[in-house]
Write a protein that holds these residues in place. Structure first.
Motif, PDB file in Angstrom:
ATOM      1  N   CYS A   1      19.459  49.235 115.907  1.00 25.05           N
ATOM      2  CA  CYS A   1      20.914  48.863 115.420  1.00 25.05           C
ATOM      3  C   CYS A   1      20.612  47.364 115.486  1.00 25.05           C
ATOM      4  CB  CYS A   1      21.609  49.231 116.387  1.00 25.05           C
ATOM      5  SG  CYS A   1      23.433  48.606 115.944  1.00 25.05           S
ATOM      6  N   PRO A   2      20.781  46.576 114.212  1.00 24.61           N
ATOM      7  CA  PRO A   2      20.842  45.118 113.997  1.00 24.61           C
ATOM      8  C   PRO A   2      22.338  44.784 114.223  1.00 24.61           C
ATOM      9  CG  PRO A   2      21.197  46.239 111.972  1.00 24.61           C
ATOM     10  CD  PRO A   2      20.752  47.550 112.802  1.00 24.61           C
ATOM     11  N   GLY A   3      22.206  43.595 114.761  1.00 25.60           N
ATOM     12  CA  GLY A   3      23.556  42.627 115.161  1.00 25.60           C
ATOM     13  C   GLY A   3      23.657  41.370 115.158  1.00 25.60           C
ATOM     14  N   CYS A   4      24.631  40.754 114.499  1.00 22.40           N
ATOM     15  CA  CYS A   4      24.682  39.502 114.277  1.00 22.40           C
ATOM     16  C   CYS A   4      25.849  38.612 115.011  1.00 22.40           C
ATOM     17  CB  CYS A   4      25.126  39.404 112.932  1.00 22.40           C
ATOM     18  SG  CYS A   4      24.955  37.748 112.085  1.00 22.40           S
ATOM     19  N   SER A   5      25.495  37.621 115.786  1.00 23.17           N
ATOM     20  CA  SER A   5      26.226  36.861 116.468  1.00 23.17           C
ATOM     21  C   SER A   5      26.650  35.549 115.674  1.00 23.17           C
ATOM     22  CB  SER A   5      25.707  36.226 117.675  1.00 23.17           C
ATOM     23  OG  SER A   5      26.446  35.284 118.335  1.00 23.17           O
TER      24      SER A   5
END
Length: 115
Positions: free
Chosen positions: A92-96
């Motif tokens: 799962c990719p995530g972006c802050s």
């Protein structure tokens, strides 16, 4: 740590998460091959959730000129490539994100702490 984790609609394969880490490797906010290798290797290594470093939504929100950004449509292309690479490995990719408001708040705390 190796058991699955359900977070609303997201099912993670395990509980290993790569938190956002400033890389100071972007030019004009654009992700590049460094980000692909850095984040992709964490996904290949088994982390279930891989976050990018904080991406500034405005150029003024960056901590440094080398910070990642998402204030231009053109910046999305490489980030999408990185996210697709991570997702193809069942991760799962995530972006802050970073905003100028957060930067001003940090600056105020720094001034208060120096007294």
């Amino acid at each position: 740590m190796f058991s699955p984790l359900q977070m609303r609609a997201v099912q993670l394969r395990n509980r290993i998460v790569v938190s956002p880490m400033c890389q100071y490797s972007s030019e004009d906010g654009f992700a590049n091959d460094w980000h692909l290798v850095h984040l992709g290797s964490r996904a290949v290594g088994g982390a279930a959730l891989v976050f990018t470093e904080a991406a500034a939504v405005l150029a003024e929100g960056r901590i440094s000129p080398e910070d990642l950004g998402i204030w231009k449509d053109a910046q999305i292309e490489m980030l999408a490539r990185i996210f697709q690479f991570i997702a193809r490995r069942a991760r799962c990719p995530g972006c802050s994100s970073r905003t100028p408001v957060a930067k001003r708040a940090r600056a105020r705390r720094g001034k208060a702490g120096s007294r």
